[in-house]
Design a protein around this motif. Structure first.
Motif, mmCIF file in Angstrom:
data_model
loop_
_atom_site.group_PDB
_atom_site.id
_atom_site.type_symbol
_atom_site.label_atom_id
_atom_site.label_comp_id
_atom_site.label_asym_id
_atom_site.label_seq_id
_atom_site.Cartn_x
_atom_site.Cartn_y
_atom_site.Cartn_z
ATOM 1 N N GLY A 144 0.781 -1.351 0.034
ATOM 2 C CA GLY A 144 0.281 0.125 0.129
ATOM 3 C C GLY A 144 0.823 1.253 0.065
ATOM 4 N N THR A 145 2.125 1.245 -0.297
ATOM 5 C CA THR A 145 3.029 2.194 -0.291
ATOM 6 C C THR A 145 3.792 2.219 -1.676
ATOM 7 N N GLU A 146 4.488 3.170 -2.044
ATOM 8 C CA GLU A 146 5.230 3.247 -3.288
ATOM 9 C C GLU A 146 6.480 2.409 -3.701
ATOM 10 N N ILE A 147 6.936 1.709 -2.446
ATOM 11 C CA ILE A 147 8.352 0.848 -2.553
ATOM 12 C C ILE A 147 7.821 -0.292 -3.379
ATOM 13 N N PRO A 151 0.094 -0.103 -8.388
ATOM 14 C CA PRO A 151 -0.822 0.984 -9.404
ATOM 15 C C PRO A 151 -1.495 2.186 -8.685
ATOM 16 N N ASN A 152 -2.344 1.598 -7.641
ATOM 17 C CA ASN A 152 -3.034 2.462 -6.818
ATOM 18 C C ASN A 152 -2.575 3.007 -5.459
ATOM 19 N N GLY A 153 -1.558 2.527 -4.903
ATOM 20 C CA GLY A 153 -1.203 2.748 -3.742
ATOM 21 C C GLY A 153 -1.896 2.196 -2.481
ATOM 22 N N ARG A 154 -2.511 1.052 -2.984
ATOM 23 C CA ARG A 154 -3.337 0.288 -1.881
ATOM 24 C C ARG A 154 -2.552 -1.298 -2.066
ATOM 25 N N PRO A 155 -2.745 -2.029 -0.980
ATOM 26 C CA PRO A 155 -2.253 -3.338 -1.074
ATOM 27 C C PRO A 155 -3.227 -4.211 -1.851
ATOM 28 N N GLU A 156 -3.502 -4.098 -2.986
ATOM 29 C CA GLU A 156 -4.689 -4.667 -3.881
ATOM 30 C C GLU A 156 -4.191 -6.367 -4.063
ATOM 31 N N LEU A 157 -3.071 -6.811 -3.784
ATOM 32 C CA LEU A 157 -2.641 -8.154 -3.682
ATOM 33 C C LEU A 157 -3.771 -8.956 -2.812
ATOM 34 N N PHE A 158 -4.072 -8.182 -1.741
ATOM 35 C CA PHE A 158 -5.052 -8.688 -0.821
ATOM 36 C C PHE A 158 -6.318 -8.335 -0.980
ATOM 37 N N THR A 159 -6.900 -7.832 -2.013
ATOM 38 C CA THR A 159 -8.132 -7.165 -1.938
ATOM 39 C C THR A 159 -8.655 -7.929 -3.358
ATOM 40 N N PRO A 195 2.032 -3.177 6.013
ATOM 41 C CA PRO A 195 2.741 -2.076 7.088
ATOM 42 C C PRO A 195 1.486 -1.409 7.671
ATOM 43 N N GLY A 196 1.749 -0.807 9.092
ATOM 44 C CA GLY A 196 0.661 -0.063 9.714
ATOM 45 C C GLY A 196 -0.430 -0.909 9.958
ATOM 46 N N ASP A 197 -1.803 -0.212 9.680
ATOM 47 C CA ASP A 197 -3.131 -0.968 10.122
ATOM 48 C C ASP A 197 -3.093 -2.099 9.342
ATOM 49 N N SER A 231 4.856 -9.117 8.630
ATOM 50 C CA SER A 231 4.001 -7.809 8.310
ATOM 51 C C SER A 231 4.855 -6.687 8.918
ATOM 52 N N ASN A 232 4.113 -5.732 8.702
ATOM 53 C CA ASN A 232 4.747 -4.278 9.141
ATOM 54 C C ASN A 232 6.161 -4.088 8.928
ATOM 55 N N TRP A 233 6.635 -4.029 7.690
ATOM 56 C CA TRP A 233 7.857 -3.829 7.293
ATOM 57 C C TRP A 233 8.701 -4.875 7.804
ATOM 58 N N ALA A 234 8.199 -6.224 7.718
ATOM 59 C CA ALA A 234 8.922 -7.421 8.164
ATOM 60 C C ALA A 234 9.532 -7.370 9.747
ATOM 61 N N THR A 235 8.611 -6.821 10.662
ATOM 62 C CA THR A 235 8.934 -6.665 12.160
ATOM 63 C C THR A 235 7.857 -7.449 12.939
#
Length: 517
Positions: A144-147, A151-159, A195-197, A231-235
């Protein structure tokens, strides 16, 4: 090392194909197959690969942009880079992959991308380096980030089911392609997912995807190690409650945090709970003092690691620094909205020069970064970078609550709680080790070749401690201590013992010479 058989997990250890235990020390080839804005100095400009590609096309048009990217793939990582990595003492590389390099949105193979990986395999075979394949940018995006070039700034792999299906298909294709290739050490399924929520929102979906990816890979490849990042940046490794595949490994990443045992306690607990090897898949981007202590921490706890990254533009924190050409600042200024757009011919001239500067032979070499990571002489050791196992002995320790709090030693910070974040030019936190008479601290130093070791100690007062290397005393020589004989190549233990109460230790500078014994 040997390419006989495959790297694999064995009773909680990572071993090679002959069953010999591995202490992995590698480096990441970031930016090559997935561009990241900060590595191009695009502060305030595009950060995702898509955004950088659009920037280049806006500057010079689609034809020249295509020529630029083909040239970039040919010069940013070459055989010279791999030879240098191997010579420096690393044993593997981690290859971040953008899915768009290998397949289109319909899952059709893009042979040019596969050819780049195949070429890397042959280079690594020649230079005795394993490769970890890392899906850094999954279809739809996993962060869900640019790294991840989503394509849309969301973790669409999971949606979006189509992206999930394409990811399973892609890993099946990768496993099928490299099932019998021992140079490939393992498959890092997803880089820094959720990452995050998102780590809570899609926790179940991550576990389900990891299970499905494992099953799909094992239908075509029973050989290769599978690597799972939390998850959360591999932490966050809380999702790993059971072993999904015996030939697997848990990976975590570590940035901008205290380099001490409490900071990795959750990961050590996961290793104990699951009986699987542990891998520090990314760490770096910090001061030399932080790097030395962090990678000492990993080594002392039997954790294989991979430094991030090998090369980027104008850097103090990577071993290989690209010197930007005149004109690059005009492009980055325009990209940040602070300068006019260069005309196409001027921009093309700058981009052409940039490609030439990206070759390994044209880069500035930051050997001090490699020396810090490998604790290799010549080396500047922070006083607090002592061994994490039997690395200190003090009679009346008063630990610092926020750093190395479980070590029996007194540490003091000059500016309150130490800050381990990083920005360019930042000085490491000023930390002092306090020793009384008879107290000692011990450090690891590595020698690339036989030399006579010399040590200069930065002390807060005019103290004269005793120093020894592997138990043999070093002779005082003014403000330095010197060995009387050469020490062989390899790892050694440097001990400093206080001779009086209140000895204040800040830094040790370790060098050597080749004078005859």
């Amino acid at each position: 090392m040997t390419f006989q058989g495959f790297v694999h997990a064995d009773r909680g250890r990572l071993v090679d194909g002959t069953g010999d235990a591995l202490s992995w020390q590698g480096i990441g080839l970031g930016n090559w197959l997935l561009a990241e804005g900060y590595m191009w100095l695009l502060w305030g400009g595009p950060q995702s690969a898509r955004g950088i590609e659009a920037m280049i096309e806006s500057l010079v048009g689609p034809d020249r942009a295509a020529e630029f990217w083909a040239g970039f793939r040919d010069v940013f990582v070459t055989e010279a880079d791999l030879a240098a990595i191997a010579t420096a003492g690393f044993d593997h590389v981690r290859l971040p992959i953008n899915s768009r390099i290998l397949v289109d949105d319909h899952g059709t193979r893009l042979e040019s991308g596969w050819a780049l990986i195949d070429r890397l395999v042959e280079w690594c075979r020649r230079h005795q380096l394993w490769i970890v394949l890392d899906l850094h940018g999954a279809p739809g995006g996993q962060t869900g980030t640019e790294i991840d070039d989503s394509p849309n700034g969301r973790p669409e792999l999971f949606t979006e089911p189509r992206y999930r299906d394409l990811t399973v298909r892609l890993w099946t294709m990768i496993a099928e392609q490299y099932a019998d290739e021992p140079v490939i050490a393992g498959y890092d399924l997803l880089n820094e997912p959720l990452p995050g929520d998102y780590q809570h929102q899609f926790a179940d979906e991550l576990v389900a995807l990891y299970r499905d990816l494992t099953a799909a890979i094992r239908t075509v490849d029973r050989n290769h190690l599978i690597i799972y990042e939390g998850s959360n940046w591999a932490t966050n490794v809380n999702s790993f409650t059971e072993v999904w595949d015996p030939n697997s490994m848990i990976a975590f990443h570590k940035y901008w945090s205290p380099p001490d045992r409490p900071s990795i306690a959750d990961f050590l607990a996961a290793r104990e709970r699951l009986g699987l090897p542990l891998y520090l898949g990314e760490s770096g981007e910090n001061t030399l003092e932080w790097l030395q202590t962090t990678f000492q921490l990993a080594a002392d706890h039997g954790i294989g690691w991979n430094f991030w990254p090998w090369k980027k533009l104008d850097t103090e924190t990577s071993p290989c620094s690209v010197v930007p050409p005149d004109g690059w600042a005009a492009i980055t200024g325009w990209a940040a909205g602070k300068a006019p757009q260069p005309d196409p011919d001027t921009a093309w001239a700058t981009l052409t020069k940039l490609l030439d500067r990206m070759r390994y032979e044209r880069c500035d070499q930051r050997t001090e970064v490699i020396n810090a990571v490998l604790r290799r002489v010549p080396l500047r050791l922070p006083a607090t970078g002592f061994h994490f196992r039997n690395g200190a002995s003090t009679a009346a320790p008063v630990p610092l609550p926020s750093f190395r709090s479980d070590d029996s030693i007194t540490v003091r910070s000059a500016a309150g709680e130490p800050d381990f974040s990083y920005r360019r030019g930042k000085v490491a936190p000023e930390l002092t080790v306090l020793l009384d008479a008879g107290d000692w601290v011990e450090y690891e130093v590595n020698l690339a070749e036989p030399i006579r070791v010399a040590v200069t100690v930065d002390l807060a007062d005019d103290d004269r401690p005793e120093l020894s290397l592997d138990g043999l005393p070093l002779e005082p020589d003014g403000n330095s201590w010197r060995a009387t004989e050469s020490a062989p190549a390899g790892r050694h233990r440097l001990r400093l013992t206080a001779r009086r109460d209140g000895t204040r230790l800040t830094t040790l500078n370790v060098s050597g010479d080749h004078r005859p014994d």
